[in-house]
Design an enzyme around this catalytic site. Structure first.
Site, PDB file in Angstrom:
ATOM      1  N   SER A  22      27.196  43.740  40.974  1.00 42.70           N
ATOM      2  CA  SER A  22      27.668  42.605  40.182  1.00 42.70           C
ATOM      3  C   SER A  22      27.251  41.367  40.932  1.00 42.70           C
ATOM      4  CB  SER A  22      29.193  42.640  40.055  1.00 42.70           C
ATOM      5  OG  SER A  22      29.703  41.391  39.632  1.00 42.70           O
ATOM      6  N   TYR A  66      37.824  43.523  43.886  1.00 49.70           N
ATOM      7  CA  TYR A  66      36.683  43.945  43.072  1.00 49.70           C
ATOM      8  C   TYR A  66      35.372  43.484  43.698  1.00 49.70           C
ATOM      9  CZ  TYR A  66      33.194  43.964  39.396  1.00 49.70           C
ATOM     10  OH  TYR A  66      32.028  44.146  38.697  1.00 49.70           O
TER      11      TYR A  66
END
Length: 278
Positions: free
Chosen positions: A136, A150
């Protein structure tokens, strides 16, 4: 029709994984797709001669091993691995429990490691292949309130992928670390994202960031998953694909900001940095 290379895609029942599998089947590839539920895969994708849907607990090394062996038994080989399974755990470092934090790591980090551990022997022995680890832009830029855990899982993915790239290169296996920006998928929907079980009102910025992602960004992401899927296939066909790949204009912009920040900080504190030498 394309040469029938065999793709092994995790987290394929929704989001970018689902879009990728559908496009691969349209283009004539053989696809092994995994998810927590086989029914969710067949519901999302349907039935095809070249399609093998498998229920797999990515956090279980044994379960991953069985799925990989089933794929080999069916198609005889695996050519391209896409570590796509993962979810976003929202919450500040203080308010997330040990269990919540560890679970995010179990899926996002150790799940991918299970797949790598179980597929690389085949790729290495056949002296060919390609591994895509889907991180990501949050694996490059971590300054999002309430997304620290995360982002840290994706930083971990970035770190071990860099090592994997040099480890697999002598065996003719390519490795690509993908940093997607915001794609218009179910990633931020209530069935995918997890929020803190015990949120703390004191964290105003975290709650604002959480609300922004769930209420404003969700459904309005700037990137098209269909184009993302087609791009991954295009990268898989390159003779010399990139190790680092930013996917999306937003990802590119955030990466440039991070690079400038590192350069500025490095120069600002250069004298102290260099002062440790003998």
């Amino acid at each position: 029709m394309k040469t029938k290379k065999v793709w092994f895609v995790t987290g394929a029942s929704k989001g970018l994984g689902k879009t990728l599998v559908k496009e691969l089947l349209v283009q004539g590839y053989c696809v092994v797709a995994t998810s927590r539920s086989e029914d969710s895969l067949t519901d999302a994708i349907g039935q095809h001669d070249n399609f093998l849907p498998l229920e797999m607990d990515i956090t279980s090394d044994e379960a991953v091993g069985k799925a990989v062996q089933t794929a080999i038994d069916r198609f005889g080989r695996i050519d391209i691995v896409v570590n796509n399974a993962g979810y976003s755990q929202i919450g500040t470092l203080e308010e997330l429990s040990d269990e919540e934090a560890r679970r995010n790591y179990e899926v996002n980090v150790f799940g991918s490691l299970n797949v790598i551990r179980r597929t690389t022997p085949y790729l290495r022995q056949q002296n060919s292949g390609h591994i895509f680890n889907i991180a990501s832009v949050g694996g490059l830029v971590g300054s999002f309130p309430a997304f620290g855990i995360y982002c840290s899982t994706k930083f971990a993915v970035a770190g071990f992928t860099e090592a994997l790239a040099v480890e697999m290169k002598p065996f003719g296996v390519h490795t690509t670390l993908v940093y997607p920006g915001y794609f218009r998928t179910e990633f931020l929907s209530s069935g995918s994202v997890k929020t803190a079980k015990n949120p703390l009102d004191a964290y105003v910025l975290a709650r604002e960031s959480e609300a922004q992602h769930l209420q404003q960004i969700n459904g309005n992401q700037p990137n098209d998953p269909q184009k993302g899927a087609e791009l991954l296939i295009q990268l898989s066909e390159l003779e010399n694909p990139p190790v680092h790949f930013l996917m999306g204009e937003d990802a590119y912009g955030m990466a440039q900001q991070k690079i400038r920040l590192l350069e500025e900080e490095a120069e600002k504190w250069k004298d102290l940095t260099l002062s440790t030498a003998f």
